[in-house]
Design an enzyme around this catalytic site. Sequence first.
Site, PDB file in Angstrom:
ATOM      1  N   LYS A   1     -46.232 -19.683  -9.535  1.00 19.01           N
ATOM      2  CA  LYS A   1     -45.246 -20.719  -9.856  1.00 19.01           C
ATOM      3  C   LYS A   1     -43.858 -20.098 -10.030  1.00 19.01           C
ATOM      4  CE  LYS A   1     -44.623 -22.465 -13.942  1.00 19.01           C
ATOM      5  NZ  LYS A   1     -44.788 -23.153 -15.241  1.00 19.01           N
TER       6      LYS A   1
ATOM      7  N   ASP B   1     -45.909 -27.344 -11.755  1.00 21.58           N
ATOM      8  CA  ASP B   1     -46.218 -27.211 -13.177  1.00 21.58           C
ATOM      9  C   ASP B   1     -46.974 -28.455 -13.635  1.00 21.58           C
ATOM     10  OD1 ASP B   1     -44.317 -29.201 -13.244  1.00 21.58           O
ATOM     11  OD2 ASP B   1     -43.070 -28.236 -14.776  1.00 21.58           O
TER      12      ASP B   1
END
Length: 220
Positions: free
Chosen positions: A130, A148
Amino acid sequence: MAQTRRLPPPLPFSQQVAIFSRLAESNPKPETELNFTNPYTLVVAVALSAQATDVGVNKATKGLFAIADTPQAMLALGVEGVTEHIKTIGLFRQKAKNVIALSRILVDEFGGEVPDSRAALTSLPGVGRKTANVVLNSAFNFPSQAVDTHIFRVGNRTHIAPGRDVDEVERAIENNVPVRYQQDAHHWLILHGRYICQARRPRCAVCIISDLCPYEEKTI
């Protein structure tokens, strides 16, 4: 044997276009809410943001980045110096160690520059997929999707990008969101999840894509 949850099909192309055209009109140039000045400070800021708010990270890094916006300057501070600046955010001791460790690797292996490679970025301590995707997108203008909890929720609720985990949602965004919107897709989705399509009580009454969203438990 537990059954695998069946996913709904992603929204058809025409609805994807309609949704993202509205999001684009509402916010033509979406950006990360983390403050940074260069690719290096972005790597550090995103690494620090795990289990912390962007507001909290920005407060902690304001003074830190004023004196250390390169890996060399960060190394000069050392773990104790970094710790003193970031002690207001969660897991600050381990994060300070990671910041120094990733700074050392950048200096020793990458000439002090942040690499524009996902594999190279994820080799750095405290940097996961991420984080790497955020850096590739915001620092290097690559249409990567940093998924997320907000994007996972919005992707599934709206059927823009259904997925059982963040990897599936990431692939679903890449596969189904029109290419013209890929660069900014994750910014629009995270902001939408943070301020409108919130976890406990989505703000459907003020949502600009509510009529296009199949979520059954809309709030009034």
